[in-house]
Design an enzyme around this catalytic site. Structure first.
Site, PDB file in Angstrom:
ATOM      1  N   ARG A 223     -22.289  35.112  -3.753  1.00 44.78           N
ATOM      2  CA  ARG A 223     -22.088  34.187  -4.854  1.00 44.78           C
ATOM      3  C   ARG A 223     -22.812  34.683  -6.096  1.00 44.78           C
ATOM      4  O   ARG A 223     -23.910  35.231  -6.025  1.00 44.78           O
ATOM      5  CB  ARG A 223     -22.597  32.782  -4.504  1.00 44.78           C
ATOM      6  CG  ARG A 223     -21.666  31.965  -3.625  1.00 44.78           C
ATOM      7  CD  ARG A 223     -20.414  31.560  -4.394  1.00 44.78           C
ATOM      8  NE  ARG A 223     -19.541  30.682  -3.634  1.00 44.78           N
ATOM      9  CZ  ARG A 223     -18.573  31.079  -2.834  1.00 44.78           C
ATOM     10  NH1 ARG A 223     -18.359  32.391  -2.651  1.00 44.78           N
ATOM     11  NH2 ARG A 223     -17.803  30.211  -2.208  1.00 44.78           N
TER      12      ARG A 223
ATOM     13  N   GLU B 285     -17.213  32.701 -13.933  1.00 40.85           N
ATOM     14  CA  GLU B 285     -15.992  33.356 -13.469  1.00 40.85           C
ATOM     15  C   GLU B 285     -14.761  32.740 -14.120  1.00 40.85           C
ATOM     16  O   GLU B 285     -14.612  31.513 -14.114  1.00 40.85           O
ATOM     17  CB  GLU B 285     -15.889  33.259 -11.938  1.00 40.85           C
ATOM     18  CG  GLU B 285     -16.989  34.025 -11.235  1.00 40.85           C
ATOM     19  CD  GLU B 285     -16.833  34.074  -9.717  1.00 40.85           C
ATOM     20  OE1 GLU B 285     -15.952  33.361  -9.170  1.00 40.85           O
ATOM     21  OE2 GLU B 285     -17.579  34.834  -9.077  1.00 40.85           O
TER      22      GLU B 285
ATOM     23  N   HIS C 269     -13.945  38.713  -7.601  1.00 44.35           N
ATOM     24  CA  HIS C 269     -14.138  37.722  -6.531  1.00 44.35           C
ATOM     25  C   HIS C 269     -12.984  37.803  -5.534  1.00 44.35           C
ATOM     26  O   HIS C 269     -12.358  36.794  -5.182  1.00 44.35           O
ATOM     27  CB  HIS C 269     -14.252  36.308  -7.099  1.00 44.35           C
ATOM     28  CG  HIS C 269     -14.995  35.368  -6.187  1.00 44.35           C
ATOM     29  ND1 HIS C 269     -15.801  34.355  -6.639  1.00 44.35           N
ATOM     30  CD2 HIS C 269     -15.051  35.297  -4.825  1.00 44.35           C
ATOM     31  CE1 HIS C 269     -16.307  33.690  -5.612  1.00 44.35           C
ATOM     32  NE2 HIS C 269     -15.870  34.249  -4.498  1.00 44.35           N
TER      33      HIS C 269
END
Length: 329
Positions: free
Chosen positions: A230, A259, A278
């Site tokens: 994360r 993000e 991601h």
């Protein structure tokens, strides 16, 4: 029954809902932006999206929230639990995908592949002599978090001839050593001892910012750090500074504090850095497993069954779950 999805899940997951539910796909990451659809929603499935307390409170018919993944920091689990709404997660579905991604970043960095490609495409054949490439065999990989993904990463690294060092505050020395890893009670000591550090811990109050400027300076100047967990676990400003000043040799990250990051984000303009959007858990196989597991869990909850794979099992202490049976997995 009605399912609302922030984004569509894969066809294999959708197939499980065929003729069983009405589906609204929002293509919008914030359920607060379509409150009229949430009014009669029985289930909400989120991917990389935010489900805060306001969205939950404003969804009077909501009975379950599904998250296609194991992390749930973007969902207000406390609020959901207080209302007896299980937050279904998919542990195990993406273990191999994320582990392989982390190891792929180790290989790419250790062989200086990103810089070599950029420079060769500009006509710089002499980049082959940069002297940055090294072999992984015999190197020590320190794994922060020896949960399912951390253990899978360790297994792959061991197959490459690497030594394993592990830190996990929920694991004893005996448990760690049974996994074939050297036990570290202090994660900062693990940082100092490792040639490569791979992060596999959830984002919590305890882990946020756990890798900052002091911790990066404890690492070897030749070391690499990988984060497929994360954003926010590594202090991005400190990482930028460490990469630019040569405090560590390189880094790979699949996750970011914000993000998606902007194209002008200083982190994206660092030397000796490899990034991905991601996407560590986005292999075809993992996407199918996560979607199907999430849908099965949500359907079980809607049938009044206790699904075991939820973010907080305390949800079943709520009066609405009194006397209910556990689902057959």
């Amino acid at each position: 029954m009605k399912f609302v999805m922030t984004q569509a899940i894969c066809p294999e997951g959708m197939e499980l809902l065929k003729d069983r539910a009405d589906i609204y796909v929002a293509d919008n990451q914030n359920p607060n932006n379509y409150p009229e659809q949430m009014q009669d929603a029985d289930a909400l499935i989120v991917r990389i999206a935010k489900c805060d307390g306001q969205a939950i409170e404003n969804s009077p018919n909501l009975k379950v929230i599904g998250r296609t993944g194991v992390g749930y920091d973007t969902v207000d689990v406390e609020k959901a639990t207080s209302l007896g709404i299980p937050v279904v997660i998919t542990p195990g579905a993406n273990n191999r995908s994320v582990a392989e991604h982390a190891v792929a970043m180790m290989f790419a960095l250790s062989k200086n592949l990103a810089e070599a490609q950029r420079e060769m495409c500009k006509g710089n054949w002499e980049i082959r002599g940069a002297g940055k490439a090294f072999e992984l065999e015999g190197k020590t990989v320190g794994i922060l978090g020896m949960g399912a993904i951390g253990r899978e990463t360790a297994k792959i690294c061991r197959g490459c001839g690497m030594k394993i060092a592990g830190y996990d505050p929920f694991m004893s020395r005996e448990e760690m050593e049974k996994l074939g890893a050297d036990y570290f009670a202090d994660y900062e000591e693990l940082l100092s001892a490792s040639d490569i550090v791979s992060i596999h811990v959830p984002l919590t109050e305890e882990t946020e910012g756990m890798i900052g400027e002091p911790q990066l300076r404890k690492m070897k100047k030749t070391a690499l750090i990988i984060n497929c967990s994360r954003g926010g676990i590594i202090d991005e400003e400190a990482l930028v500074d460490a990469l630019k000043k040569g405090v560590i040799a390189g880094a790979g990250t699949d996750v970011f504090c914000s993000e998606p990051p902007g194209t002008g984000d200083p982190l994206l303009n660092c030397p000796n850095l490899i990034v991905s959007p991601h996407s560590a858990a986005q292999t075809k196989e993992a996407v199918i497993k996560m979607a199907q597991m999430c849908v099965k869990g949500c359907l079980a909850v809607l049938e009044g069954k206790k699904w075991p794979y939820v973010a907080d099992r305390k949800v079943y202490d709520h009066p609405r779950w009194e006397g209910k049976d556990w689902a057959q997995v």
